[in-house]
Write an enzyme that holds these catalytic residues in place. Structure first.
Site, PDB file in Angstrom:
ATOM      1  N   LYS A 148       0.843  -1.191   0.000  1.00  0.00           N
ATOM      2  CA  LYS A 148       0.000   0.000   0.000  1.00  0.00           C
ATOM      3  C   LYS A 148       0.879   1.242   0.000  1.00  0.00           C
ATOM      4  CE  LYS A 148      -4.247  -1.685   0.208  1.00  0.00           C
ATOM      5  NZ  LYS A 148      -5.262  -1.371  -0.808  1.00  0.00           N
ATOM      6  N   LYS A 244     -13.607  -7.249  -7.527  1.00  0.00           N
ATOM      7  CA  LYS A 244     -13.984  -7.399  -6.127  1.00  0.00           C
ATOM      8  C   LYS A 244     -15.497  -7.567  -6.057  1.00  0.00           C
ATOM      9  CE  LYS A 244     -10.276  -4.471  -4.235  1.00  0.00           C
ATOM     10  NZ  LYS A 244      -9.983  -3.183  -3.544  1.00  0.00           N
TER      11      LYS A 244
END
Length: 325
Positions: A148, A244
């Site tokens: 991230k 997703k």
């Protein structure tokens, strides 16, 4: 057919941070359908980034069940709710409910091959280069790490991770935090640092900035990619798409989107929001044959369902019927 919605908060191990903020728990909505001696379950994550709330998701689920007249109808559901968390929770519950009524597993009902274990990425939360390097060292045995990022200092973070886990392939996820200029400056260095995929470098809606740019490492759309309807405008700008279930609105659309993305020449990544094993279980079915899987949510939590998905290092086994499917 009756429905229950339950809000649960799963504690995170430590803190999970991305460019938009941090959290210490994952708040989810569990959907349970029951009747005629069968039940089905699903989990979704209301996401403020997409204008969703826990209360709104729960209300939408119950209204959709009324819209179906209390009868299980996954195809009708696709017209009653837009792609998003509410439809995901209800859709996954409907799949398990219908499979239970038929005495089958969900993979059989979907016409899929029996699922096999898949390797998942493991996510390193956004932090200082020193902290992220230490986290990479602890997980250097994993074949794929997801990093991230947050803008300033990102190259130092990537270098720290690569130096501490030199054998791992890296997915770097900017979560919309880069500019075109930053991407152009950083892209040539990424392949030398073990980066296999760059996820959503630019803000959603700014995708046109990728037009004509060299992509020395494949670029993957996440926030810019929701369901099949979003695929045509991403062609030529992105090399891969992140599917997703909370974005597609459930397993029904996710399976169809995976097939359409492959047909259009995209590489496929199957990802997740921060959730429990109940959310990862249907995503595991979509991840069969995907180029990348990122279904590590339970590994980032301090508690999970019992039974839960079985993780052997970064290898994720298919769910047992007692969990889902």
């Amino acid at each position: 057919m009756k429905v229950e919605t339950t809000v649960r908060a799963w504690p995170v191990q430590g803190e999970f941070a991305i460019s938009r903020g941090s959290r210490t728990e994952a708040v989810v909505v569990e959907v349970r359908i029951y009747g005629e001696g069968a039940q089905g379950r699903g989990e979704c994550v209301p996401y403020a980034r997409y204008g969703e709330s826990v209360e709104g998701v729960c209300t939408a689920v119950h209204e959709a069940v009324r819209g179906m007249g209390g009868r299980p109808d996954r195809q009708l559901l696709q017209t009653l709710l837009p792609a998003g968390a509410a439809r995901n929770g209800l859709d996954c519950a409907l799949w398990e409910y219908e499979a239970a009524l038929r005495g089958e597993r969900v993979w059989q009902l979907a016409g899929c091959m029996r699922p096999v274990p898949v390797h998942t990425a493991y996510t390193l939360s956004l932090g200082t280069p020193l902290a992220m390097g230490a986290a990479a060292r602890e997980n250097a045995h994993r074949p794929l790490l997801k990093v991230k990022l947050g803008g300033a200092g990102d190259m130092e973070r990537i270098r720290a991770v690569h130096e501490n886990a030199p054998e791992a392939r890296l997915i770097i996820d900017a979560n919309e935090a880069w500019t075109v200029q930053q991407y152009v400056q950083r892209a040539p260095q990424l392949a030398c640092l073990g980066v296999a995929l760059v996820e959503q470098p630019l803000p959603a809606g700014a995708d046109a900035g990728l037009a004509g740019l060299d992509r020395p490492v494949p670029v993957c759309a996440d926030e810019s990619c929701h369901d099949r309807a979003t695929l045509p405008r991403l062609a030529g700008l992105y090399d891969a798409v992140n599917i997703k279930l909370d974005k597609t609105g459930g397993l029904t659309e996710a399976l169809a989107m995976r097939d359409e993305a492959v047909r259009m020449g995209f590489r496929v990544m199957v990802g997740c929001m921060l959730g429990s094993s109940l959310a990862m279980a249907p995503a595991h079915l979509v991840a069969q044959g995907a180029d990348f899987a990122d279904i590590d949510g339970p590994l980032l939590l301090a508690a999970d369902h019992d039974p839960a998905l079985c993780y052997e290092g970064s290898l994720v086994y298919p769910p047992e019927p007692a969990l889902w499917g």
